[in-house]
Design a protein around this motif. Structure first.
Motif, PDB file in Angstrom:
ATOM      1  N   SER A   1       0.829  -1.207   0.000  1.00  0.00           N
ATOM      2  CA  SER A   1       0.000   0.000   0.000  1.00  0.00           C
ATOM      3  C   SER A   1       0.862   1.255   0.000  1.00  0.00           C
ATOM      4  CB  SER A   1      -0.941   0.004   1.206  1.00  0.00           C
ATOM      5  OG  SER A   1      -0.209  -0.068   2.417  1.00  0.00           O
ATOM      6  N   PHE A   2       2.018   1.199   0.684  1.00  0.00           N
ATOM      7  CA  PHE A   2       2.946   2.338   0.676  1.00  0.00           C
ATOM      8  C   PHE A   2       3.481   2.591  -0.732  1.00  0.00           C
ATOM      9  CE2 PHE A   2       7.396   3.713   0.726  1.00  0.00           C
ATOM     10  CZ  PHE A   2       7.295   4.931   1.386  1.00  0.00           C
ATOM     11  N   ILE A   3       3.887   1.516  -1.395  1.00  0.00           N
ATOM     12  CA  ILE A   3       4.413   1.628  -2.758  1.00  0.00           C
ATOM     13  C   ILE A   3       3.376   2.222  -3.689  1.00  0.00           C
ATOM     14  CG2 ILE A   3       5.130   0.275  -4.778  1.00  0.00           C
ATOM     15  CD1 ILE A   3       6.456  -1.689  -2.762  1.00  0.00           C
ATOM     16  N   LYS A   4       2.173   1.686  -3.638  1.00  0.00           N
ATOM     17  CA  LYS A   4       1.120   2.136  -4.540  1.00  0.00           C
ATOM     18  C   LYS A   4       0.665   3.561  -4.234  1.00  0.00           C
ATOM     19  CE  LYS A   4       0.748  -1.576  -7.094  1.00  0.00           C
ATOM     20  NZ  LYS A   4       0.983  -1.564  -8.557  1.00  0.00           N
ATOM     21  N   SER A   5       0.811   3.993  -2.972  1.00  0.00           N
ATOM     22  CA  SER A   5       0.400   5.353  -2.611  1.00  0.00           C
ATOM     23  C   SER A   5       1.339   6.398  -3.186  1.00  0.00           C
ATOM     24  CB  SER A   5       0.341   5.505  -1.087  1.00  0.00           C
ATOM     25  OG  SER A   5       1.642   5.460  -0.512  1.00  0.00           O
ATOM     26  N   ILE A   6       2.598   6.019  -3.431  1.00  0.00           N
ATOM     27  CA  ILE A   6       3.579   6.970  -3.970  1.00  0.00           C
ATOM     28  C   ILE A   6       3.652   6.861  -5.489  1.00  0.00           C
ATOM     29  CG2 ILE A   6       6.014   7.631  -3.974  1.00  0.00           C
ATOM     30  CD1 ILE A   6       6.221   6.654  -1.132  1.00  0.00           C
ATOM     31  N   TRP A   7       3.825   5.633  -5.985  1.00  0.00           N
ATOM     32  CA  TRP A   7       3.923   5.413  -7.425  1.00  0.00           C
ATOM     33  C   TRP A   7       2.950   4.307  -7.807  1.00  0.00           C
ATOM     34  CZ3 TRP A   7       6.463   9.018  -9.900  1.00  0.00           C
ATOM     35  CH2 TRP A   7       7.561   9.642  -9.318  1.00  0.00           C
ATOM     36  N   ASN A   8       1.736   4.687  -8.143  1.00  0.00           N
ATOM     37  CA  ASN A   8       0.722   3.691  -8.470  1.00  0.00           C
ATOM     38  C   ASN A   8       1.068   2.896  -9.724  1.00  0.00           C
ATOM     39  OD1 ASN A   8      -1.930   2.492  -7.947  1.00  0.00           O
ATOM     40  ND2 ASN A   8      -2.553   3.503  -9.848  1.00  0.00           N
ATOM     41  N   ASP A   9       1.908   3.472 -10.601  1.00  0.00           N
ATOM     42  CA  ASP A   9       2.266   2.800 -11.849  1.00  0.00           C
ATOM     43  C   ASP A   9       3.360   1.752 -11.671  1.00  0.00           C
ATOM     44  OD1 ASP A   9       0.415   4.241 -13.292  1.00  0.00           O
ATOM     45  OD2 ASP A   9       1.824   5.840 -13.811  1.00  0.00           O
ATOM     46  N   SER A  10       3.979   1.687 -10.489  1.00  0.00           N
ATOM     47  CA  SER A  10       5.005   0.674 -10.264  1.00  0.00           C
ATOM     48  C   SER A  10       4.368  -0.707 -10.208  1.00  0.00           C
ATOM     49  CB  SER A  10       5.755   0.935  -8.953  1.00  0.00           C
ATOM     50  OG  SER A  10       6.579   2.062  -9.059  1.00  0.00           O
ATOM     51  N   GLY A  11       5.024  -1.676 -10.851  1.00  0.00           N
ATOM     52  CA  GLY A  11       4.551  -3.045 -10.795  1.00  0.00           C
ATOM     53  C   GLY A  11       5.247  -3.795  -9.673  1.00  0.00           C
ATOM     54  N   VAL A  12       4.493  -4.537  -8.885  1.00  0.00           N
ATOM     55  CA  VAL A  12       5.044  -5.268  -7.741  1.00  0.00           C
ATOM     56  C   VAL A  12       4.942  -6.769  -7.996  1.00  0.00           C
ATOM     57  CG1 VAL A  12       4.857  -5.732  -5.270  1.00  0.00           C
ATOM     58  CG2 VAL A  12       4.408  -3.418  -6.143  1.00  0.00           C
ATOM     59  N   ILE A  13       6.090  -7.444  -7.947  1.00  0.00           N
ATOM     60  CA  ILE A  13       6.123  -8.899  -8.021  1.00  0.00           C
ATOM     61  C   ILE A  13       6.595  -9.413  -6.672  1.00  0.00           C
ATOM     62  CG2 ILE A  13       7.104 -10.940  -9.127  1.00  0.00           C
ATOM     63  CD1 ILE A  13       7.539  -9.303 -11.637  1.00  0.00           C
ATOM     64  N   ILE A  14       5.739 -10.133  -5.962  1.00  0.00           N
ATOM     65  CA  ILE A  14       6.127 -10.732  -4.691  1.00  0.00           C
ATOM     66  C   ILE A  14       6.950 -11.979  -4.968  1.00  0.00           C
ATOM     67  CG2 ILE A  14       5.259 -11.927  -2.642  1.00  0.00           C
ATOM     68  CD1 ILE A  14       2.808 -10.084  -2.760  1.00  0.00           C
ATOM     69  N   ILE A  15       8.096 -12.091  -4.283  1.00  0.00           N
ATOM     70  CA  ILE A  15       8.920 -13.301  -4.355  1.00  0.00           C
ATOM     71  C   ILE A  15       9.031 -13.834  -2.930  1.00  0.00           C
ATOM     72  CG2 ILE A  15      10.180 -12.730  -6.463  1.00  0.00           C
ATOM     73  CD1 ILE A  15      12.466 -11.693  -4.727  1.00  0.00           C
ATOM     74  N   SER A  16       8.465 -14.980  -2.679  1.00  0.00           N
ATOM     75  CA  SER A  16       8.377 -15.452  -1.299  1.00  0.00           C
ATOM     76  C   SER A  16       8.319 -16.971  -1.238  1.00  0.00           C
ATOM     77  CB  SER A  16       7.126 -14.868  -0.631  1.00  0.00           C
ATOM     78  OG  SER A  16       6.955 -15.386   0.678  1.00  0.00           O
ATOM     79  N   ALA A  17       8.823 -17.510  -0.118  1.00  0.00           N
ATOM     80  CA  ALA A  17       8.709 -18.948   0.137  1.00  0.00           C
ATOM     81  C   ALA A  17       7.335 -19.293   0.687  1.00  0.00           C
ATOM     82  CB  ALA A  17       9.792 -19.383   1.123  1.00  0.00           C
ATOM     83  N   ARG A  18       6.582 -18.278   1.059  1.00  0.00           N
ATOM     84  CA  ARG A  18       5.233 -18.519   1.567  1.00  0.00           C
ATOM     85  C   ARG A  18       4.310 -18.868   0.402  1.00  0.00           C
ATOM     86  NH1 ARG A  18       5.104 -13.171   5.306  1.00  0.00           N
ATOM     87  NH2 ARG A  18       2.876 -13.222   4.805  1.00  0.00           N
ATOM     88  N   ASP A  19       3.889 -20.129   0.361  1.00  0.00           N
ATOM     89  CA  ASP A  19       3.145 -20.604  -0.800  1.00  0.00           C
ATOM     90  C   ASP A  19       1.680 -20.899  -0.505  1.00  0.00           C
ATOM     91  OD1 ASP A  19       3.505 -22.788   0.784  1.00  0.00           O
ATOM     92  OD2 ASP A  19       4.294 -24.099  -0.805  1.00  0.00           O
ATOM     93  N   LYS A  20       1.192 -20.457   0.651  1.00  0.00           N
ATOM     94  CA  LYS A  20      -0.212 -20.685   0.984  1.00  0.00           C
ATOM     95  C   LYS A  20      -1.107 -19.824   0.100  1.00  0.00           C
ATOM     96  CE  LYS A  20       0.449 -22.006   5.829  1.00  0.00           C
ATOM     97  NZ  LYS A  20       0.107 -21.674   7.232  1.00  0.00           N
TER      98      LYS A  20
END
Length: 227
Positions: A66-85
């Protein structure tokens, strides 16, 4: 196209592996190891792509979205995580992430997902793309050359757009197939098939621009060159 990537990952070995791969692939990868450090980097510069781990030393990466999107809504976010649920994936995407990649993953898949995200965002942000005297309107898939509309088939249009997005870069036959026809195309191993489509596009561009923009790089593929 802006190719800056912010990588927020606390596993320093993985961080360095990803950064080295992306930098060698034509990107500029900036690294952070904590939520706080990532926010400081991001607050100063626009990054078209942010690679975000979730389990960080000073917080949950989900809280960054939400912080990222509040500043630069056009930024694309790819989550990389071991959490696979499933709930983690759903939460991340619902909060505004554009993609979710479970560790461990192949770097080639990460590369493909980054490029897919960049293409989507590039088209949505820039509905009109210019190259020399060629103007492409991506919303209605129309092409003007020197101010006049020129008809292109769907495949010719897809090839032209892909070449312009990657101007001055050598594109292999395989990458052209994967982008335009899909990696499972029955024509993948048919060199005459791709040559025929490239040749048609070349002739049409030459007819309307007077220039031979698409060059053959023998043994490698094709390249769109600026004159």
């Amino acid at each position: 196209m802006n190719k800056k990537i912010l990588l927020i990952e606390d596993d320093l070995i993985l961080q360095q592996t990803i950064a080295d791969f992306l930098n060698s692939s034509g990107f500029e990868c900036i690294c952070a190891s904590t939520v706080k450090e990532g926010k400081q980097f991001f607050d100063k510069t626009f990054y078209p792509v942010i690679l975000l781990d979730l389990s960080l030393p000073d917080g949950d990466g989900l809280d960054c979205i939400s912080f990222i999107k509040s500043i630069w809504n056009d930024s694309g976010v790819i989550i990389i995580s071991a959490r696979d649920k499933l709930e983690d994936r759903v939460d991340g995407l619902n909060l505004g992430a554009d993609d979710y990649l479970v560790k461990p993953f192949h770097l080639s898949e990460l590369y493909a997902r980054i490029n897919a995200l960049l293409r989507r965002n590039f088209h949505s942000q820039a509905s009109i793309i210019h190259f020399e005297n060629i103007e492409i309107e991506t919303q209605d898939r129309s092409v003007k050359i020197a101010g006049e509309y020129v008809d292109f088939s769907k495949k010719e249009y897809d090839l032209l757009l892909y070449f312009i997005e990657n101007k001055n870069r050598v594109l292999t036959k395989e990458s052209l197939f994967e982008h335009v026809w899909g990696e499972n195309s029955v024509f993948m191993d048919n060199s005459d098939f791709i040559y025929t489509h490239i040749n048609r596009l070349r002739k049409k561009l030459k007819k309307h621009t007077g220039e031979n923009y698409i060059k053959t790089v023998h043994g490698f593929g094709y390249k769109l060159e600026i004159h």
